[in-house]
Design a protein around this motif. Structure first.
Motif, PDB file in Angstrom:
ATOM      1  N   ILE A  17       0.837  -1.202   0.000  1.00 43.74           N
ATOM      2  CA  ILE A  17       0.000   0.000   0.000  1.00 43.74           C
ATOM      3  C   ILE A  17       0.875   1.257   0.000  1.00 43.74           C
ATOM      4  CG2 ILE A  17      -1.696   1.330   1.321  1.00 43.74           C
ATOM      5  CD1 ILE A  17      -2.903  -1.317   2.239  1.00 43.74           C
ATOM      6  N   GLU A  18       1.929   1.233   0.809  1.00 43.44           N
ATOM      7  CA  GLU A  18       2.856   2.368   0.861  1.00 43.44           C
ATOM      8  C   GLU A  18       3.455   2.632  -0.512  1.00 43.44           C
ATOM      9  OE1 GLU A  18       7.188   2.348   2.506  1.00 43.44           O
ATOM     10  OE2 GLU A  18       5.859   2.721   4.200  1.00 43.44           O
ATOM     11  N   GLY A  19       3.840   1.566  -1.212  1.00 41.37           N
ATOM     12  CA  GLY A  19       4.431   1.713  -2.538  1.00 41.37           C
ATOM     13  C   GLY A  19       3.478   2.333  -3.537  1.00 41.37           C
ATOM     14  N   ARG A  20       2.224   1.933  -3.478  1.00 44.52           N
ATOM     15  CA  ARG A  20       1.242   2.485  -4.407  1.00 44.52           C
ATOM     16  C   ARG A  20       0.969   3.960  -4.126  1.00 44.52           C
ATOM     17  NH1 ARG A  20      -2.809  -2.796  -4.175  1.00 44.52           N
ATOM     18  NH2 ARG A  20      -1.638  -4.046  -5.683  1.00 44.52           N
ATOM     19  N   ILE A  21       1.040   4.338  -2.863  1.00 41.65           N
ATOM     20  CA  ILE A  21       0.815   5.741  -2.504  1.00 41.65           C
ATOM     21  C   ILE A  21       2.003   6.594  -2.920  1.00 41.65           C
ATOM     22  CG2 ILE A  21       0.539   7.349  -0.574  1.00 41.65           C
ATOM     23  CD1 ILE A  21      -1.035   5.110   0.875  1.00 41.65           C
ATOM     24  N   SER A  23       4.310   6.019  -5.100  1.00 50.57           N
ATOM     25  CA  SER A  23       4.495   6.044  -6.555  1.00 50.57           C
ATOM     26  C   SER A  23       3.478   6.931  -7.261  1.00 50.57           C
ATOM     27  CB  SER A  23       4.402   4.629  -7.128  1.00 50.57           C
ATOM     28  OG  SER A  23       3.064   4.142  -7.061  1.00 50.57           O
ATOM     29  N   GLY A  24       2.389   7.269  -6.571  1.00 44.14           N
ATOM     30  CA  GLY A  24       1.340   8.056  -7.193  1.00 44.14           C
ATOM     31  C   GLY A  24       0.256   7.220  -7.839  1.00 44.14           C
ATOM     32  N   GLU A  25       0.406   5.883  -7.789  1.00 46.89           N
ATOM     33  CA  GLU A  25      -0.624   5.013  -8.357  1.00 46.89           C
ATOM     34  C   GLU A  25      -1.953   5.239  -7.648  1.00 46.89           C
ATOM     35  OE1 GLU A  25      -1.677   0.222  -8.727  1.00 46.89           O
ATOM     36  OE2 GLU A  25       0.368   0.862  -8.261  1.00 46.89           O
ATOM     37  N   TRP A  26      -1.877   5.426  -6.325  1.00 47.62           N
ATOM     38  CA  TRP A  26      -3.062   5.771  -5.542  1.00 47.62           C
ATOM     39  C   TRP A  26      -2.903   7.216  -5.091  1.00 47.62           C
ATOM     40  CZ3 TRP A  26      -3.894   0.946  -1.856  1.00 47.62           C
ATOM     41  CH2 TRP A  26      -4.333  -0.141  -2.638  1.00 47.62           C
ATOM     42  N   PRO A  27      -3.531   8.176  -5.757  1.00 42.98           N
ATOM     43  CA  PRO A  27      -3.355   9.591  -5.437  1.00 42.98           C
ATOM     44  C   PRO A  27      -4.135   9.993  -4.182  1.00 42.98           C
ATOM     45  CG  PRO A  27      -4.968   9.339  -7.173  1.00 42.98           C
ATOM     46  CD  PRO A  27      -4.427   7.964  -6.908  1.00 42.98           C
ATOM     47  N   PRO A  28      -3.900  11.219  -3.669  1.00 40.64           N
ATOM     48  CA  PRO A  28      -4.656  11.706  -2.520  1.00 40.64           C
ATOM     49  C   PRO A  28      -6.158  11.618  -2.765  1.00 40.64           C
ATOM     50  CG  PRO A  28      -2.824  13.164  -2.971  1.00 40.64           C
ATOM     51  CD  PRO A  28      -2.862  12.177  -4.091  1.00 40.64           C
ATOM     52  N   GLY A  29      -6.887  11.110  -1.765  1.00 45.86           N
ATOM     53  CA  GLY A  29      -8.327  10.954  -1.881  1.00 45.86           C
ATOM     54  C   GLY A  29      -8.756   9.584  -2.367  1.00 45.86           C
ATOM     55  N   HIS A  30      -7.801   8.793  -2.857  1.00 44.92           N
ATOM     56  CA  HIS A  30      -8.136   7.446  -3.356  1.00 44.92           C
ATOM     57  C   HIS A  30      -8.603   6.568  -2.198  1.00 44.92           C
ATOM     58  CE1 HIS A  30      -7.733   3.856  -5.921  1.00 44.92           C
ATOM     59  NE2 HIS A  30      -7.277   3.268  -4.828  1.00 44.92           N
ATOM     60  N   ARG A  31      -9.688   5.830  -2.417  1.00 47.09           N
ATOM     61  CA  ARG A  31     -10.187   4.932  -1.383  1.00 47.09           C
ATOM     62  C   ARG A  31      -9.371   3.637  -1.388  1.00 47.09           C
ATOM     63  NH1 ARG A  31     -15.332   4.043   0.869  1.00 47.09           N
ATOM     64  NH2 ARG A  31     -16.382   5.260  -0.746  1.00 47.09           N
ATOM     65  N   ILE A  32      -8.844   3.289  -0.216  1.00 46.75           N
ATOM     66  CA  ILE A  32      -8.135   2.028  -0.044  1.00 46.75           C
ATOM     67  C   ILE A  32      -9.167   0.896  -0.059  1.00 46.75           C
ATOM     68  CG2 ILE A  32      -6.611   0.693   1.484  1.00 46.75           C
ATOM     69  CD1 ILE A  32      -5.301   3.188   0.382  1.00 46.75           C
ATOM     70  N   PRO A  33      -8.839  -0.276  -0.639  1.00 49.77           N
ATOM     71  CA  PRO A  33      -9.792  -1.394  -0.584  1.00 49.77           C
ATOM     72  C   PRO A  33     -10.254  -1.661   0.847  1.00 49.77           C
ATOM     73  CG  PRO A  33      -7.989  -1.923  -2.054  1.00 49.77           C
ATOM     74  CD  PRO A  33      -7.625  -0.625  -1.396  1.00 49.77           C
ATOM     75  N   PHE A  34     -11.504  -2.083   0.997  1.00 51.93           N
ATOM     76  CA  PHE A  34     -12.040  -2.366   2.326  1.00 51.93           C
ATOM     77  C   PHE A  34     -11.279  -3.530   2.978  1.00 51.93           C
ATOM     78  CE2 PHE A  34     -15.815  -0.294   0.393  1.00 51.93           C
ATOM     79  CZ  PHE A  34     -15.991   0.711   1.335  1.00 51.93           C
ATOM     80  N   GLU A  35     -11.340  -3.579   4.299  1.00 48.99           N
ATOM     81  CA  GLU A  35     -10.624  -4.616   5.039  1.00 48.99           C
ATOM     82  C   GLU A  35     -10.988  -6.015   4.539  1.00 48.99           C
ATOM     83  OE1 GLU A  35     -10.841  -4.414   9.254  1.00 48.99           O
ATOM     84  OE2 GLU A  35     -10.065  -2.363   9.385  1.00 48.99           O
TER      85      GLU A  35
END
Length: 240
Positions: A17-21, A23-35
Motif C-alpha cells: 500500500i505504501e508503494g502504491r501511494i 508512486s502516485g498510483e493511488w493519489p490523494p483521496g483514493h479509497r483504499i480497498p475495504f478490510e
C-alpha cells in the motif's frame, strides 16, 4: 495462521500500500480497498489487515473514516519554505526509509549558465553534482547542485558518497543569506528518467541560492513530482 506468517503478511500489506501511494498510483483521496477485500486478496485474518492499516494511518499516509473506509491523505507538507531543510529529515518525517544516489559529479570551469545561476565571476571553478533522494526505495526528489570552489574549496575533494551535498555544505560552511524561487514545470526526459515518472508530469521545483560572508556558496534545484509534495510557510502581519 502462525505468528511468523502473520507478521510477514502484515509487512507485505504495509509495503504494498505504501508503494502504491508513494508512486502516485493511488493519489490523494483514493479509497483504499475495504478490510474484507484485503483479507481475501492476501488470504489473511482481518486482524492482520487492521494492524497494517493502523500502521499506515499512524504514518500519515492514509486516513481512516468510520463507515466510509480508508483514504490516501494529502501529501505531507514541508512547513518551512524559507529554512535550509534536510531532505533526509523530510523523508524520515513520513516514516519512510531514506537513501540517496549520486549520478554525476564534475569539477570544471563555470559555463555561462553556471555564472548566471550561481552568481560567480567568469573563469571561476565549480563542482556540478546531481543526485536522487529516495523515500521507501522510490525516487522522491532530484537534486541538481552547483558549488563555488572559490567559496568552498573543500568541495574539490568531497565525493558525496557518504553524505548528501546539502547536508555536507551545512556542516562545512555557514551561510548568511539565501534566495528561494518556487515554480512548476513539466518533467523533461532527464527529470522523468531520474524520478521514474512519465514525461510531462507536473513537478514542483524549488531553486535556492545561498551566500556566505565570503561569496556565493551554492545554487541548487530540487525537483519533486507535483502530486507528492507541498510547501507551506507561516508568517505574521507586519508591524503597524
Amino acid at each position: 495462521m502462525n505468528q511468523s506468517k502473520d507478521a510477514t503478511l502484515h509487512q507485505r500489506i504495509v509495503s504494498d500500500i505504501e508503494g502504491r501511494i508513494v508512486s502516485g498510483e493511488w493519489p490523494p483521496g483514493h479509497r483504499i480497498p475495504f478490510e474484507l477485500d484485503l483479507t481475501k486478496e492476501y488470504d489473511c485474518s482481518r486482524m492482520t489487515v487492521n494492524k497494517a492499516l493502523t500502521q499506515l494511518a499512524k504514518a500519515g499516509l492514509i486516513e481512516r473514516r468510520k463507515k466510509s473506509g480508508s483514504f490516501v491523505t494529502q501529501p505531507q507538507a514541508q512547513s518551512a519554505v524559507l529554512e535550509i531543510h534536510d531532505i533526509r529529515a523530510e523523508v524520515q518525517s513520513l516514516n519512510l526509509s531514506y537513501a540517496f544516489t549520486v549520478s554525476k559529479r564534475e569539477q570544471r570551469k563555470a559555463k555561462a549558465e553556471d555564472i548566471r545561476r550561481l552568481d560567480v565571476a567568469p573563469g571561476s571553478s565549480v563542482v556540478d553534482v546531481v543526485c536522487v533522494h529516495l523515500a521507501g526505495g522510490r525516487p522522491f526528489c532530484l537534486e541538481q547542485r552547483l558549488i563555488s570552489l572559490a567559496t568552498v574549496p573543500e568541495a574539490a575533494t568531497a565525493d558525496f558518497s557518504e553524505t548528501a551535498p546539502g547536508a555536507w555544505l551545512i556542516n562545512q560552511i555557514p551561510w548568511s543569506s539565501a534566495e528561494h524561487r518556487i515554480h512548476a514545470v513539466s518533467a523533461g526526459p532527464d527529470e522523468a528518467a531520474a524520478l521514474d515518472i512519465a514525461r510531462h508530469t507536473a513537478c514542483l521545483v524549488v531553486e535556492r541560492r545561498t551566500w556566505s560572508n565570503v561569496g556565493p556558496v551554492t545554487h541548487v534545484r530540487f525537483t519533486y513530482p507535483g502530486d507528492r509534495h507541498a510547501l507551506v510557510a507561516r508568517f505574521a502581519p507586519a508591524s503597524q
